[in-house]
Motif scaffolding. Structure first.
Motif, short mmCIF file in Angstrom:
data_model
loop_
_atom_site.label_atom_id
_atom_site.label_comp_id
_atom_site.label_asym_id
_atom_site.label_seq_id
_atom_site.Cartn_x
_atom_site.Cartn_y
_atom_site.Cartn_z
N GLU A 30 -1.41 -0.96 4.62
CA GLU A 30 -0.06 -0.43 4.41
C GLU A 30 -0.11 0.93 3.71
O GLU A 30 0.58 1.87 4.08
N ALA A 31 -0.94 1.01 2.67
CA ALA A 31 -1.07 2.27 1.91
C ALA A 31 -1.57 3.39 2.83
O ALA A 31 -1.11 4.53 2.72
N MET A 32 -2.49 3.08 3.73
CA MET A 32 -3.00 4.08 4.66
C MET A 32 -1.94 4.44 5.70
O MET A 32 -1.72 5.61 6.00
N ASP A 33 -1.27 3.42 6.24
CA ASP A 33 -0.22 3.66 7.24
C ASP A 33 0.91 4.53 6.68
O ASP A 33 1.49 5.33 7.39
N GLU A 34 1.20 4.34 5.39
CA GLU A 34 2.30 5.07 4.76
C GLU A 34 1.84 6.41 4.16
O GLU A 34 2.63 7.11 3.53
N GLY A 35 0.56 6.74 4.33
CA GLY A 35 0.06 8.02 3.84
C GLY A 35 -0.23 8.09 2.36
O GLY A 35 -0.45 9.17 1.81
N ARG A 36 -0.25 6.94 1.67
CA ARG A 36 -0.56 6.93 0.23
C ARG A 36 -2.07 6.95 -0.01
O ARG A 36 -2.52 7.26 -1.10
N LEU A 37 -2.85 6.60 1.02
CA LEU A 37 -4.31 6.53 0.89
C LEU A 37 -4.95 7.02 2.18
O LEU A 37 -4.58 6.58 3.27
N SER A 38 -5.92 7.93 2.05
CA SER A 38 -6.65 8.43 3.22
C SER A 38 -7.92 7.59 3.42
O SER A 38 -8.34 6.86 2.52
#
Length: 90
Positions: A30-38
């Motif tokens: 989720e964090a990656m999908d939402e751009g919070r984590l690369s």
């Protein structure tokens, strides 16, 4: 037969990182999908975990989380703790 992981094993540290995240309510996908984590950020978290001297403490902490309500933050000894805490949805 149980699979023993050596401390430098990437899969093992990927699992530890993901497990600590899950305990504090962080979903990495989720964090990656939402751009919070690369992807690089995720890799850096796992590499930081690999270099950490507190693997035994981490496994003990994780073992104590089963069936418990979600923790609100990563353990104090975790070198990724502040980063993991900041990645949680607010």
């Amino acid at each position: 037969m149980s699979h023993m992981c050596i401390p430098g094993d990437t899969d093992f540290h990927f699992w530890l990182t993901r497990s600590v995240g899950r305990c504090i309510g962080l979903n990495f996908r989720e964090a990656m999908d939402e751009g919070r984590l690369s992807a690089d950020g995720y890799r850096n978290l796992v590499q930081s975990c690999q270099a950490c001297p507190h693997v035994d403490s981490c496994q003990h902490w994780l073992g104590g989380q089963r069936g418990m309500p979600k923790m609100t933050r990563a353990p104090d000894f975790c070198p990724n703790g502040r980063k993991l805490d900041s990645l949680r949805p607010h």
